[in-house]
Design an enzyme around this catalytic site. Structure first.
Site, PDB file in Angstrom:
ATOM      1  N   HIS A  12       0.859  -1.185   0.000  1.00  0.00           N
ATOM      2  CA  HIS A  12       0.000   0.000   0.000  1.00  0.00           C
ATOM      3  C   HIS A  12       0.895   1.235   0.000  1.00  0.00           C
ATOM      4  CE1 HIS A  12      -3.238   2.747   0.809  1.00  0.00           C
ATOM      5  NE2 HIS A  12      -2.667   3.143   1.942  1.00  0.00           N
TER       6      HIS A  12
ATOM      7  N   LYS B 111      -0.454  10.431   0.733  1.00  0.00           N
ATOM      8  CA  LYS B 111       0.518   9.868  -0.216  1.00  0.00           C
ATOM      9  C   LYS B 111       0.100  10.139  -1.654  1.00  0.00           C
ATOM     10  CE  LYS B 111       0.081   5.732   1.438  1.00  0.00           C
ATOM     11  NZ  LYS B 111      -0.823   6.062   2.564  1.00  0.00           N
TER      12      LYS B 111
ATOM     13  N   ASP C 191      -1.642   3.606  -4.713  1.00  0.00           N
ATOM     14  CA  ASP C 191      -2.469   2.781  -3.834  1.00  0.00           C
ATOM     15  C   ASP C 191      -1.948   1.352  -3.731  1.00  0.00           C
ATOM     16  OD1 ASP C 191      -4.563   2.520  -1.996  1.00  0.00           O
ATOM     17  OD2 ASP C 191      -5.801   1.517  -3.488  1.00  0.00           O
TER      18      ASP C 191
ATOM     19  N   ARG D  99      17.848  15.376  11.928  1.00  0.00           N
ATOM     20  CA  ARG D  99      18.065  16.788  11.613  1.00  0.00           C
ATOM     21  C   ARG D  99      19.251  16.994  10.671  1.00  0.00           C
ATOM     22  NH1 ARG D  99      15.313  20.310  14.967  1.00  0.00           N
ATOM     23  NH2 ARG D  99      16.837  21.962  14.529  1.00  0.00           N
TER      24      ARG D  99
END
EC number: 2.7.11.-
Length: 322
Positions: free
Chosen positions: A153, A174, A192, A259
């Site tokens: 998915h 998404k 999908d 980061r």
């Protein structure tokens, strides 16, 4: 579905499917020489077999479940015999439940031998290609058919030539991100449902679309979008190597996120390690541009072994040492 799940594999394909499909995917044309029920014959292995020893009568360890290739050598062996000896040798060969026989280099099977194969229910085909080329093309086809695969998915996009797999829980956007990337000139592979294949022991993962869904997308609040119809042929790709996985995460202020980019994360897909980038989502964050930068960073590392975080760290250390 998690990316770490075990892959699936086809157990067999029918000879009818093999005959109908191989010519569409590879530069080989098979000609049908007899009429039998090809649905009843199945191919179980990717490997092929040249049955010289079996034709000579040695059938111990005969790998009869493989596609049998009869080339110049095998046909010359049969043709040098008298008719009775030839029929006896071929009869000993076709008594096994062979998936099919392929004659290469436009070789021909004597009518009585073809009749024996037909009586045994064995499909016989011919091709003009040499045995070497025929075996290469058929092995390539069967490699694809029997490769490990799994459905995931997510969304798969070609960004600057880099295959980016977007994953994350439902509702995080998404499809919207993939659509935005398409609008910016990148190519959609699948949305999908992404079908990922791993061929043999190769470390290359290939993503393809689900054939039923094709290049349709579902956008919440809008409905179904046909990417090919709306954006044209430049906006779609048939297949792409999975090179980077981008996981979209809900923003959590209690969680620490990367980061600097010094710690390289990976995820495993069908046993292959793939670079993983985790992106927290919050209002105002331009995920599309960040994914473009992820792809560019991948290219920098792939072609020049350049990592921006490492370059900055090196520069700071040099300044401190001075």
């Amino acid at each position: 579905m998690t990316l770490e799940q075990k892959g699936l594999k086809k157990q067999s394909i029918t000879v009818a499917y093999f005959f109908d499909t191989i010519g569409k995917e590879h530069d080989i044309k098979l000609r049908r020489l007899n009429s039998v029920d090809e649905q009843k014959r199945r191919i179980f292995e990717r490997d092929l077999h040249r049955p010289g020893l079996a034709l000579a009568g040695f059938t111990n360890l005969f790998t009869y479940k493989r596609v049998q290739i009869l080339g110049n050598t095998e046909m010359r062996f049969l043709n040098q015999h008298e008719e009775d000896a030839r029929k006896n040798a071929f009869g000993n060969f076709v008594r096994f439940k062979i998936p099919c026989i392929i004659l290469t280099s436009t070789n021909k099977l004597q009518p009585e031998l073809l009749a024996m194969a037909t009586e045994a229910g064995i499909p016989v085909f011919s091709t003009r290609h040499s045995s070497t080329k025929t075996m290469y093309l058929i092995t390539e086809f069967l490699d694809n058919q029997f490769s490990l695969y799994q459905q995931y998915h997510g969304s798969m996009v070609d960004v600057y030539g880099v295959g980016v797999l977007l994953k994350g829980r439902s509702g995080l956007g998404k499809s919207e991100v993939a659509l935005d990337l398409v609008e910016r000139g990148h190519g959609l592979v699948a949305d999908d449902v992404v079908v990922i294949h791993r061929k043999g022991e190769s470390m290359i993962l290939t993503a393809k679309r689900n054939k039923n869904i094709e290049h349709f997308m579902e956008i919440r609040g809008l409905g179904v979008v046909d990417v090919k119809a709306n954006f044209g042929i430049r906006a779609i790709r048939d297949a792409k190597e999975v090179q980077v996985v981008v996981e979209l995460l809900e923003w959590n202020k209690e969680m620490e996120y990367e980061r600097l980019g010094l710690d390289t994360k990976t995820t495993k897909i069908l046993g292959v390690e793939v670079p993983l980038v985790q992106l927290p989502i919050f209002p105002g964050k331009n995920i599309t541009v960040i994914i473009e930068v992820v792809a560019l960073n991948f290219l920098l590392k792939h072609y020049y072994d350049y990592v921006p975080a490492e370059a900055l760290t090196k520069r700071i250390r040099t300044a401190i040492d001075q």
